[in-house]
Design an enzyme around this catalytic site. Structure first.
Site: not given
Length: 251
Positions: A140, A153
């Site tokens: 990501s 995250y």
């Protein structure tokens, strides 16, 4: 037919980017093993078969040692080898380091990091035996750019980015290429669920779009196309690469 006769195992392939990757791989000639932790991946595999492709569904959690080994062993038992591993399974938890539940941190790292490690471990062992392969991680842009309220995250995806480079150098002389894609904000079912959970979903979607320099969200097809490139022989001189597919978010 860029993946003709290749065997690909894709984790988290029941929806979103994983599902589109499975479908595109099948269209490009791959024999596709679909994984999901629920039984929803079975319908994705069946759809591939119904369209004339070859596919197998294996249910399991990537963070579980026995499940991870079962996925790789099941792939080899059915198709004889594993040419491509796509580590797509992942979860998103909101929060900062001072307010995130410790369980959310542990769950995030279990899926996003431990899962990638286990799937890569067993796949790499098989790839070493057979003489090579390709591993693509779905990380990501959070792994290279801090995102507000996404501490666990961001940290977990940063670990995947670093692991990509470590694995690439470890296996560069073993005919195993390792790369990753870093999606920007992509309109997956998961993101849509998060948008719908806001008191004002319309305003929430505008907020997500506003941080994208291109002025729109990415699509699962765009991310899957990047994964296809890295998995194909067109990228035969590419390893250790971090491909940002983010609409300019990391400029």
């Amino acid at each position: 037919m860029r993946l003709k006769d290749k065997v690909a195992l894709i984790t988290g392939a029941s929806v979103g980017i994983g599902q589109l990757t499975a479908e595109i791989f099948a269209n490009e000639g791959a024999q596709v093993v679909v994984n999901s932790q629920s039984d929803r991946g079975a319908s994705v595999a069946q759809q591939i078969v119904d369209r004339g492709g070859e596919s197998l569904f294996i249910q399991g959690k990537v963070q579980n040692v026995d499940d991870a080994k079962k996925m790789v062993d099941g792939t080899v038992e059915r198709f004889g080898r594993i040419d491509i591993l796509v580590n797509n399974a992942g979860i998103v938890r909101s929060g900062t380091v001072d307010n995130s539940p410790i369980e959310d941190w542990d769950d995030t790292f279990a899926t996003n990091c431990r899962g990638v490690f286990l799937m890569s471990r067993f796949s790499a062992q098989q790839m070493l035996r057979q003489g090579g392969g390709v591993i693509v991680h779905n990380a990501s842009i959070a792994g290279v750019k801090g995102l507000k309220d996404r501490a666990s995250y961001s940290a977990s995806k940063g670990a995947v980015v670093a692991l990509t480079k470590a694995m690439a150098i470890d296996y560069v002389d073993k005919n195993i290429r390792v790369n990753c894609v870093n999606p920007g904000t992509t309109l997956t079912p998961s993101l849509q669920d998060r948008i719908d959970a806001f008191d004002d979903p319309v305003a929430a979607k505008k907020m997500f779009i506003s941080r994208q320099p291109m002025g729109r969200l990415g699509t699962p097809e765009e991310i899957a196309s990047g994964i296809l490139y890295l998995a194909s022989d067109e990228a035969s001189f590419v390893t250790g690469a971090i491909l940002n597919i983010d609409g300019g978010l990391t400029i």
